[in-house]
Design an enzyme around this catalytic site. Structure first.
Site, PDB file in Angstrom:
ATOM      1  N   GLU A  82     -46.160 -33.421 -59.304  1.00 32.15           N
ATOM      2  CA  GLU A  82     -46.748 -32.289 -60.258  1.00 32.15           C
ATOM      3  C   GLU A  82     -47.295 -32.879 -61.463  1.00 32.15           C
ATOM      4  O   GLU A  82     -47.282 -32.271 -62.329  1.00 32.15           O
ATOM      5  CB  GLU A  82     -45.778 -31.211 -60.256  1.00 32.15           C
ATOM      6  CG  GLU A  82     -44.329 -31.558 -60.934  1.00 32.15           C
ATOM      7  CD  GLU A  82     -43.827 -30.241 -61.203  1.00 32.15           C
ATOM      8  OE1 GLU A  82     -44.133 -29.432 -61.748  1.00 32.15           O
ATOM      9  OE2 GLU A  82     -42.552 -30.206 -60.646  1.00 32.15           O
ATOM     10  N   CYS A 116     -41.766 -29.094 -57.626  1.00 31.39           N
ATOM     11  CA  CYS A 116     -40.774 -29.742 -57.488  1.00 31.39           C
ATOM     12  C   CYS A 116     -40.689 -30.043 -55.703  1.00 31.39           C
ATOM     13  O   CYS A 116     -40.025 -30.942 -55.042  1.00 31.39           O
ATOM     14  CB  CYS A 116     -39.509 -29.579 -57.769  1.00 31.39           C
ATOM     15  SG  CYS A 116     -39.208 -29.339 -59.450  1.00 31.39           S
ATOM     16  N   HIS A 246     -31.850 -29.624 -54.140  1.00 30.49           N
ATOM     17  CA  HIS A 246     -32.721 -29.894 -55.452  1.00 30.49           C
ATOM     18  C   HIS A 246     -32.030 -29.489 -56.634  1.00 30.49           C
ATOM     19  O   HIS A 246     -31.706 -28.634 -56.895  1.00 30.49           O
ATOM     20  CB  HIS A 246     -33.940 -28.811 -55.480  1.00 30.49           C
ATOM     21  CG  HIS A 246     -34.971 -28.879 -56.692  1.00 30.49           C
ATOM     22  ND1 HIS A 246     -35.531 -30.256 -57.318  1.00 30.49           N
ATOM     23  CD2 HIS A 246     -35.128 -28.153 -57.624  1.00 30.49           C
ATOM     24  CE1 HIS A 246     -36.124 -29.875 -58.364  1.00 30.49           C
ATOM     25  NE2 HIS A 246     -35.698 -28.511 -58.806  1.00 30.49           N
TER      26      HIS A 246
HETATM   27  N1  ACO Z   1     -19.853 -25.103 -73.695  1.00 24.48           N
HETATM   28  C1  ACO Z   1     -19.883 -24.760 -72.305  1.00 24.48           C
HETATM   29  N2  ACO Z   1     -20.816 -23.995 -71.716  1.00 24.48           N
HETATM   30  C2  ACO Z   1     -21.813 -23.452 -72.515  1.00 24.48           C
HETATM   31  C3  ACO Z   1     -21.806 -23.683 -73.941  1.00 24.48           C
HETATM   32  C4  ACO Z   1     -20.742 -24.426 -74.340  1.00 24.48           C
HETATM   33  N3  ACO Z   1     -20.642 -24.767 -75.720  1.00 24.48           N
HETATM   34  N4  ACO Z   1     -22.839 -23.020 -74.286  1.00 24.48           N
HETATM   35  C5  ACO Z   1     -23.275 -22.435 -73.353  1.00 24.48           C
HETATM   36  N5  ACO Z   1     -22.843 -22.489 -72.319  1.00 24.48           N
HETATM   37  C6  ACO Z   1     -23.278 -22.117 -70.772  1.00 24.48           C
HETATM   38  C7  ACO Z   1     -23.728 -20.987 -70.678  1.00 24.48           C
HETATM   39  O1  ACO Z   1     -22.454 -19.914 -70.628  1.00 24.48           O
HETATM   40  C8  ACO Z   1     -24.512 -20.874 -69.349  1.00 24.48           C
HETATM   41  O2  ACO Z   1     -23.519 -20.874 -68.298  1.00 24.48           O
HETATM   42  P1  ACO Z   1     -23.841 -20.071 -67.131  1.00 24.48           P
HETATM   43  O3  ACO Z   1     -25.242 -20.256 -66.511  1.00 24.48           O
HETATM   44  O4  ACO Z   1     -23.055 -20.075 -66.222  1.00 24.48           O
HETATM   45  O5  ACO Z   1     -23.670 -18.587 -67.548  1.00 24.48           O
HETATM   46  C9  ACO Z   1     -25.093 -22.450 -69.501  1.00 24.48           C
HETATM   47  O6  ACO Z   1     -24.249 -23.103 -70.502  1.00 24.48           O
HETATM   48  C10 ACO Z   1     -26.669 -22.516 -69.881  1.00 24.48           C
HETATM   49  O7  ACO Z   1     -26.586 -21.709 -71.108  1.00 24.48           O
HETATM   50  P2  ACO Z   1     -27.751 -20.696 -71.407  1.00 24.48           P
HETATM   51  O8  ACO Z   1     -27.725 -19.848 -72.518  1.00 24.48           O
HETATM   52  O9  ACO Z   1     -27.979 -19.688 -70.009  1.00 24.48           O
HETATM   53  O10 ACO Z   1     -28.825 -21.628 -71.464  1.00 24.48           O
HETATM   54  P3  ACO Z   1     -30.465 -21.201 -71.649  1.00 24.48           P
HETATM   55  O11 ACO Z   1     -30.855 -20.041 -71.378  1.00 24.48           O
HETATM   56  O12 ACO Z   1     -30.719 -21.602 -73.111  1.00 24.48           O
HETATM   57  O13 ACO Z   1     -31.253 -22.401 -70.921  1.00 24.48           O
HETATM   58  C11 ACO Z   1     -32.201 -22.784 -68.745  1.00 24.48           C
HETATM   59  C12 ACO Z   1     -31.019 -22.431 -69.622  1.00 24.48           C
HETATM   60  C13 ACO Z   1     -32.726 -21.332 -68.634  1.00 24.48           C
HETATM   61  C14 ACO Z   1     -31.791 -23.070 -67.230  1.00 24.48           C
HETATM   62  C15 ACO Z   1     -33.240 -23.506 -69.215  1.00 24.48           C
HETATM   63  O14 ACO Z   1     -32.485 -24.872 -69.515  1.00 24.48           O
HETATM   64  C16 ACO Z   1     -34.334 -23.625 -68.562  1.00 24.48           C
HETATM   65  O15 ACO Z   1     -35.466 -22.840 -68.511  1.00 24.48           O
HETATM   66  N6  ACO Z   1     -34.729 -25.015 -67.668  1.00 24.48           N
HETATM   67  C17 ACO Z   1     -35.828 -25.300 -67.090  1.00 24.48           C
HETATM   68  C18 ACO Z   1     -36.055 -24.064 -65.719  1.00 24.48           C
HETATM   69  C19 ACO Z   1     -35.046 -24.661 -64.774  1.00 24.48           C
HETATM   70  O16 ACO Z   1     -34.626 -25.795 -64.570  1.00 24.48           O
HETATM   71  N7  ACO Z   1     -35.009 -23.868 -63.452  1.00 24.48           N
HETATM   72  C20 ACO Z   1     -34.167 -23.981 -62.520  1.00 24.48           C
HETATM   73  C21 ACO Z   1     -34.975 -23.665 -61.388  1.00 24.48           C
HETATM   74  S1  ACO Z   1     -36.731 -24.132 -61.233  1.00 24.48           S
HETATM   75  C22 ACO Z   1     -36.921 -25.897 -61.541  1.00 24.48           C
HETATM   76  O17 ACO Z   1     -36.531 -26.465 -60.888  1.00 24.48           O
HETATM   77  C23 ACO Z   1     -37.834 -26.302 -62.537  1.00 24.48           C
END
Ligand code: ACO
Length: 451
Positions: A82, A116, A246
């Site tokens: 991609e 992906c 994945h």
């Molecule tokens: N210590 C331990 N854990 C923590 C801490 C900390 N200090 N701070 C946050 N966390 C945890 C949260 O509780 C959360 O856990 P949970 O998911 O079990 O609730 C996790 O860390 C992530 O924190 P969020 O606040 O949910 O993260 P955010 O919303 O900022 O971003 C996301 C996460 C949405 C996955 C982002 O990284 C993203 O958009 N990534 C790209 C998209 C992606 O990969 N999607 C997946 C499928 S599609 C694909 O493959 C591209």
């Protein structure tokens, strides 16, 4: 042809990374968010010396060298990616530079794109070719590669980069099971790249996770149904010795494994649940699509499935944890990690589930049967021993500070469409045999050289 599947596999990742603990500090998020919350330790990335063409050239050259594959042995070559640097010319056509000098141009296949998922689409195409009337007895090469970069913000720590190449043919040690593949394809805007001037996607993180889990549920249920229809046996997680996913980030994979345990639980009769897990009966009548962000269910099933997860999936997450989400190669880096982290005697004769997901969305679940043959001269032994360099290579990478990583990405942003362009990064630390970009000329033509 019988036992069509993967006969050889090779991987390449760039020689530099950022440490996720340092990125947490640099981004000003709480310590542990990326390392514990997302489950990521290091993130590999490309500087301006590498692009999708060079990544794929490197991995294909490595595979051909390591297995002594002759260009004339290959009848089909295709690429899933991609990472688009040209709206017309395929990466496959660039890879033909490795075959043309040997007069080998009779080779089917082109590029396939859907987030992906492209690598899996290419793999299924290759398998179909070998099983079809068009097959001429030669082998197929499938390449999955990407440079996964996100704009600054919460998605940035979930990047990665690299490529995987696989040799596909009959009598393979890693056999793709026939007649039980299950797919889930839908139209959704969870992650997409409409801005052709930028390398970055538009992401709705929460929606993308929901779509991933929904596709997983659907594929698993369809896979179970197909096996039931074909062999009249019930599939549960117990049917698999390993399960590959994945991996956008490793934590999502642990949750995904728990999800399959949850679906097994929903498929269990009420009487049996009462008997075995009386404390869980409250979750038995719940609708699966209402549970994507249900923390209670997640916690219970992550805990319940943990011993199984550690045994069946954790060994496949080594490269995902150390390099990040490579996009199309991600699930195949899972296969590589599994092969190097389990003793060959524990691999031989086992069943491996595979879940491939690409946003947008395309997803497929299938299974592999690993051959029982595992003596010193076996094909399985050859694959496993040829991957023994990986841990050393992961550790030999150069650590780059988040400041410099950010500069590299800003420089890529600036020069995404600049011509003529001469890369500035040194090639000194690249792994031997890596291809690098020499220049892009005023007509956007790219030239490469090899370290
Ligand atoms: N210590 C331990 N854990 C923590 C801490 C900390 N200090 N701070 C946050 N966390 C945890 C949260 O509780 C959360 O856990 P949970 O998911 O079990 O609730 C996790 O860390 C992530 O924190 P969020 O606040 O949910 O993260 P955010 O919303 O900022 O971003 C996301 C996460 C949405 C996955 C982002 O990284 C993203 O958009 N990534 C790209 C998209 C992606 O990969 N999607 C997946 C499928 S599609 C694909 O493959 C591209």
């Amino acid at each position: 042809p019988k036992d069509v599947g993967i006969k050889a596999i090779e991987i390449y990742f760039p020689a530099q990374y950022v440490e996720q603990t340092e990125l947490e500090q640099f981004d000003g998020v709480s310590a542990g968010k990326y390392t514990i919350g997302l489950g990521q330790s290091r993130m590999g990335f490309c500087n301006d010396r590498e692009d999708i063409n060079s990544l794929c050239l490197t991995v294909v050259h490595r595979l051909m060298d390591r297995y002594d594959i002759k260009p004339e042995d290959i009848g089909r070559l295709e690429v899933g990616t991609e990472t688009i640097i040209d709206k017309s010319k395929s990466v496959k056509s660039v890879l033909m530079q490795l075959f043309e000098p040997y007069d080998c141009t009779d080779m089917e296949g082109a590029d396939t794109t859907n987030a992906c998922y492209g690598g899996t689409a290419a793999l299924l195409n290759a398998v179909s070719w070998i099983e079809s009337s068009a097959w001429d007895g030669r082998l197929a090469l499938v390449v999955a590669g990407d440079n996964a970069v996100y704009s600054p913000g919460s998605a940035r720590p979930t990047g990665g980069a690299g490529a995987v190449a696989m040799l596909i043919g009959p009598d393979a040690p890693l056999i793709i099971d026939r007649g039980v593949r299950a797919s889930c394809m839908k139209h959704v805007y969870d992650f997409y790249k409409p801005n052709l001037k930028s390398e970055y996607p538009i992401v709705d993180g929460k929606l993308s996770v929901q779509c991933y889990l929904n596709a997983l549920d659907t594929c698993y249920q369809t896979y179970c149904k197909k096996v039931k229809n074909k062999y009249n046996c019930d599939v549960t997680l117990n049917s698999f010795d390993a399960f590959l996913f994945h991996s956008p980030y490793c934590k999502l994979v642990q949750k995904s494994f728990a999800r399959l345990a949850f679906i097994d639980f929903l498929n269990t009769s009420k009487e049996e649940v009462f008997e075995k897990h009386p404390e869980l009966t409250q979750f038995h009548d719940i609708k699966v699509e209402d549970t994507y962000f249900n923390k209670d269910i997640e916690k219970v099933f992550v805990n319940l499935s943990k011993p199984d997860f550690l045994q069946k999936t954790q060994p496949s997450l080594m490269i995902a944890n150390q390099v990040g989400n490579m996009y199309t190669p991600s699930v195949y880096t899972g296969l590589v990690s599994l092969l190097i982290n389990k003793p060959i005697k524990e691999l031989a004769g086992t069943k491996v589930g595979v879940f491939s997901y690409g946003s947008g969305l395309c997803s497929t679940m299938y299974s592999l049967t690993i051959t029982k043959e595992c003596n010193e001269k076996s094909d399985l032994m050859k694959i496993v021993s040829s991957l023994s360099y990986i841990k050393k290579e992961l550790n030999a990478r150069q650590k780059i500070s988040p400041e410099d990583y950010t500069k590299v990405l800003e420089w890529r942003e600036q020069n995404c469409h600049t011509v003529p362009f001469s890369p500035q990064s040194s090639i000194k630390n690249m792994f031997p045999g890596s291809y690098y970009l020499v220049q892009v000329d005023e007509k956007y033509r790219r030239t490469y050289n090899r370290v």
